[in-house]
Design a protein around this motif. Structure first.
Motif, PDB file in Angstrom:
ATOM      1  N   ILE A 113       0.671  -1.163  -0.034  1.00 36.10           N
ATOM      2  CA  ILE A 113       0.089  -0.137  -0.055  1.00 36.10           C
ATOM      3  C   ILE A 113       0.852   1.262  -0.049  1.00 36.10           C
ATOM      4  N   ASN A 114       0.582   2.189  -0.783  1.00 30.97           N
ATOM      5  CA  ASN A 114       1.431   3.410  -1.105  1.00 30.97           C
ATOM      6  C   ASN A 114       0.964   4.435  -0.017  1.00 30.97           C
ATOM      7  N   LEU A 115       2.035   5.080   0.670  1.00 28.88           N
ATOM      8  CA  LEU A 115       1.415   5.952   1.792  1.00 28.88           C
ATOM      9  C   LEU A 115       2.214   7.377   1.467  1.00 28.88           C
ATOM     10  N   SER A 116       1.325   8.494   1.334  1.00 28.59           N
ATOM     11  CA  SER A 116       1.598   9.777   1.014  1.00 28.59           C
ATOM     12  C   SER A 116       2.585  10.490   2.151  1.00 28.59           C
ATOM     13  N   PRO A 117       3.501  11.302   1.959  1.00 27.38           N
ATOM     14  CA  PRO A 117       4.217  12.044   3.051  1.00 27.38           C
ATOM     15  C   PRO A 117       3.015  12.872   4.052  1.00 27.38           C
ATOM     16  N   ILE A 118       1.965  13.057   3.190  1.00 28.88           N
ATOM     17  CA  ILE A 118       1.047  13.956   4.215  1.00 28.88           C
ATOM     18  C   ILE A 118       0.349  13.132   4.974  1.00 28.88           C
ATOM     19  N   GLN A 119       0.314  11.893   4.759  1.00 27.74           N
ATOM     20  CA  GLN A 119      -0.335  10.760   5.447  1.00 27.74           C
ATOM     21  C   GLN A 119       0.333  10.661   6.785  1.00 27.74           C
ATOM     22  N   ILE A 120       1.845  10.947   6.338  1.00 29.45           N
ATOM     23  CA  ILE A 120       2.557  10.668   7.711  1.00 29.45           C
ATOM     24  C   ILE A 120       2.726  11.726   8.466  1.00 29.45           C
ATOM     25  N   GLY A 121       2.733  12.992   7.874  1.00 26.77           N
ATOM     26  CA  GLY A 121       2.832  14.270   8.593  1.00 26.77           C
ATOM     27  C   GLY A 121       1.529  14.813   9.237  1.00 26.77           C
ATOM     28  N   VAL A 122       0.642  14.361   8.821  1.00 23.03           N
ATOM     29  CA  VAL A 122      -0.839  14.733   9.423  1.00 23.03           C
ATOM     30  C   VAL A 122      -1.463  13.595  10.244  1.00 23.03           C
ATOM     31  N   GLY A 123      -1.994  13.788  11.467  1.00 25.34           N
ATOM     32  CA  GLY A 123      -2.569  12.972  12.263  1.00 25.34           C
ATOM     33  C   GLY A 123      -1.729  11.739  12.882  1.00 25.34           C
ATOM     34  N   ASP A 124      -2.410  11.003  13.308  1.00 24.08           N
ATOM     35  CA  ASP A 124      -1.620   9.724  13.824  1.00 24.08           C
ATOM     36  C   ASP A 124      -1.764   8.572  12.812  1.00 24.08           C
ATOM     37  N   ILE A 125      -0.782   8.354  11.948  1.00 25.02           N
ATOM     38  CA  ILE A 125      -0.647   7.413  10.904  1.00 25.02           C
ATOM     39  C   ILE A 125      -0.451   5.870  11.618  1.00 25.02           C
ATOM     40  N   VAL A 126       0.356   5.693  12.668  1.00 25.97           N
ATOM     41  CA  VAL A 126       0.487   4.414  13.513  1.00 25.97           C
ATOM     42  C   VAL A 126      -0.820   3.792  14.246  1.00 25.97           C
ATOM     43  N   THR A 150      11.739  10.595  -1.073  1.00 24.89           N
ATOM     44  CA  THR A 150      11.623  11.927  -0.958  1.00 24.89           C
ATOM     45  C   THR A 150      10.658  12.284   0.172  1.00 24.89           C
ATOM     46  N   ALA A 151       9.622  11.270   0.451  1.00 27.72           N
ATOM     47  CA  ALA A 151       8.452  11.577   1.434  1.00 27.72           C
ATOM     48  C   ALA A 151       9.405  11.358   2.949  1.00 27.72           C
ATOM     49  N   LEU A 152      10.146  10.025   2.875  1.00 27.98           N
ATOM     50  CA  LEU A 152      10.889  10.027   4.095  1.00 27.98           C
ATOM     51  C   LEU A 152      11.857  10.905   4.504  1.00 27.98           C
ATOM     52  N   PHE A 153      12.381  11.702   3.621  1.00 26.33           N
ATOM     53  CA  PHE A 153      13.184  12.826   4.036  1.00 26.33           C
ATOM     54  C   PHE A 153      12.384  14.339   3.756  1.00 26.33           C
ATOM     55  N   ALA A 154      11.262  14.232   3.805  1.00 23.89           N
ATOM     56  CA  ALA A 154      10.207  15.710   3.528  1.00 23.89           C
ATOM     57  C   ALA A 154      10.933  16.515   4.723  1.00 23.89           C
ATOM     58  N   GLN A 155      11.021  16.196   5.993  1.00 20.50           N
ATOM     59  CA  GLN A 155      11.359  17.088   6.947  1.00 20.50           C
ATOM     60  C   GLN A 155      12.785  17.003   7.309  1.00 20.50           C
ATOM     61  N   ASP A 156      13.817  16.879   6.183  1.00 19.24           N
ATOM     62  CA  ASP A 156      15.217  16.865   6.522  1.00 19.24           C
ATOM     63  C   ASP A 156      15.345  15.337   7.314  1.00 19.24           C
ATOM     64  N   LEU A 175      10.815   1.122   0.783  1.00 18.84           N
ATOM     65  CA  LEU A 175      11.304   2.358   0.369  1.00 18.84           C
ATOM     66  C   LEU A 175      10.935   2.401  -1.189  1.00 18.84           C
ATOM     67  N   ASP A 176      10.139   3.020  -1.662  1.00 18.55           N
ATOM     68  CA  ASP A 176       9.604   3.170  -3.213  1.00 18.55           C
ATOM     69  C   ASP A 176      10.274   4.180  -3.887  1.00 18.55           C
ATOM     70  N   GLY A 181      16.023   9.932  -5.487  1.00 18.86           N
ATOM     71  CA  GLY A 181      16.269  11.005  -4.545  1.00 18.86           C
ATOM     72  C   GLY A 181      17.592  11.150  -4.444  1.00 18.86           C
ATOM     73  N   TYR A 182      18.035  11.665  -3.347  1.00 20.44           N
ATOM     74  CA  TYR A 182      19.441  11.738  -3.166  1.00 20.44           C
ATOM     75  C   TYR A 182      20.128  10.872  -2.149  1.00 20.44           C
ATOM     76  N   SER A 183      19.434  10.087  -1.588  1.00 21.62           N
ATOM     77  CA  SER A 183      20.177   9.055  -0.444  1.00 21.62           C
ATOM     78  C   SER A 183      20.873   7.958  -1.101  1.00 21.62           C
ATOM     79  N   SER A 184      21.736   7.657  -0.208  1.00 19.40           N
ATOM     80  CA  SER A 184      22.573   6.550  -0.518  1.00 19.40           C
ATOM     81  C   SER A 184      22.181   5.335   0.463  1.00 19.40           C
TER      82      SER A 184
END
Ligand code: C2E
Ligand code: MG
Ligand code: MG
Ligand code: MG
Length: 288
Positions: A113-126, A150-156, A175-176, A181-184
């Protein structure tokens, strides 16, 4: 005169803007009602184990059945839903729907299931995930949540607490679109990831650029050393399938292997995959 022409151009520009803005606002309004009107659906794309060639699960992909525009792909509406925050509700619905469907499939098949960064940032995703697991009764280990780099590192800083919370709920974290992105992998190894999906741009380029094949091979090998599985996305040709086998990716997904289909078609696929062949000595007509 130049002034007059300038004004004219301006008017045309404004009119165009107006049309664009109207269309957008209309889409946004339609989208806010899409869920309640039952216009959202999930398509399921099969995923296969590379070593055995066997079906190992499905990825749930959103589709919007628009009354006037027809079937709309997520690329055309997920960004809009993210901007309006409608994705929180839509994503929660998709998660429940996929988990409920998964509960009716054979136990060995996993559902992504795909998760949006907004779903992670808003409310209680867990809590959302835990509730959906409890209500649908699906085994948490069969559920994979796909989060883009990119979603994972949205807030640095990736939100370790949420990732660990999800892991504690028993689901797997994938990790999709890795590589866009830029991570190694060295940076990612500190995260509780179970699997890495190698972006289809690498798979696509691998036929023409041997460096892309080398990159896929290196990602698969390093991921394996770090205890993570890999999925190669976007397999469209026989050559690409052979390449991911050589590279020892764990799983593969793509139009060659299977297109996104309805839940009913997915169930038929699962049933066919589970049924033992009637004869081992000959190949039924139509099968490779
Ligand atoms: P994704 O998660 O990377 O999903 C894979 C996309 O690649 C799907 O597009 C799939 O149809 C497409 N694909 C699969 N195999 C091939 C292939 O061989 N060749 C090509 N060219 N494409 C292939 P789709 O369904 O249009 O989804 C696009 C993206 O929309 C997804 O990318 C995902 O990021 C997002 N998305 C889909 N469903 C959801 C959802 O429920 N929630 C959220 N937040 N995002 C979603
Ligand atoms: Mg995905
Ligand atoms: Mg992807
Ligand atoms: Mg993608």
């Amino acid at each position: 005169q130049a002034k007059a022409r300038g004004r004219g151009t301006h008017c045309v520009f404004e009119a165009a803007m107006d049309v664009h803005l109207r269309a957008r606002l209309e889409m946004e309004l339609d989208l806010s009602q899409a869920l309640a009107k039952g216009q959202l659906e999930l398509a399921y794309q099969p995923i296969f184990a590379v070593a055995s060639g066997r079906l190992c699960g499905f990825e749930a992909l959103l589709r919007w059945n628009h009354p006037r525009r027809g079937l709309i792909d997520p690329a055309a509406f997920v960004p809009l839903a993210e901007e309006s925050r409608a994705i929180v509700e839509i994503g929660a619905w998709a998660m429940r729907r996929a988990m409920a469907d998964a509960a009716g499939f054979p136990e060995h098949l996993r559902f992504a299931i795909n998760l949006s960064p907004i779903q992670i940032g808003v409310g209680d995703i867990v809590a959302t995930v835990r509730d959906a697991l409890a209500d649908t009764g699906v085994a948490p280990g069969r559920i994979e949540l796909e989060i883009t780099e990119t979603a994972l590192f949205a807030q640095d800083q990736p939100n370790f607490e949420i990732l660990h919370g999800l892991r504690q709920a028993g689901v797997r974290i994938v990790l999709d679109d890795f590589g866009t992105g830029y991570s190694s992998l060295a940076r990612l190894r500190l995260l509780p990831l179970d699997k890495i999906k190698i972006d289809r741009s690498f798979v696509h380029d691998a036929g023409s650029q041997s460096s892309s094949e080398a990159i896929i091979e290196a990602i698969a090998a390093l991921a394996a050393r770090l205890g993570m599985a890999t999925t190669a996305e976007g397999i469209e040709t026989q050559g690409q399938w052979e390449m991911v086998r050589r590279a020892r990716c764990t799983e593969a997904q793509g139009f060659l292997l299977g297109r996104p289909c309805s839940a009913r078609e997915a169930a038929a696929l699962a049933a066919a995959a589970a049924a033992p062949p009637a004869f081992t000595g000959c190949t039924p007509a139509g099968l490779p």
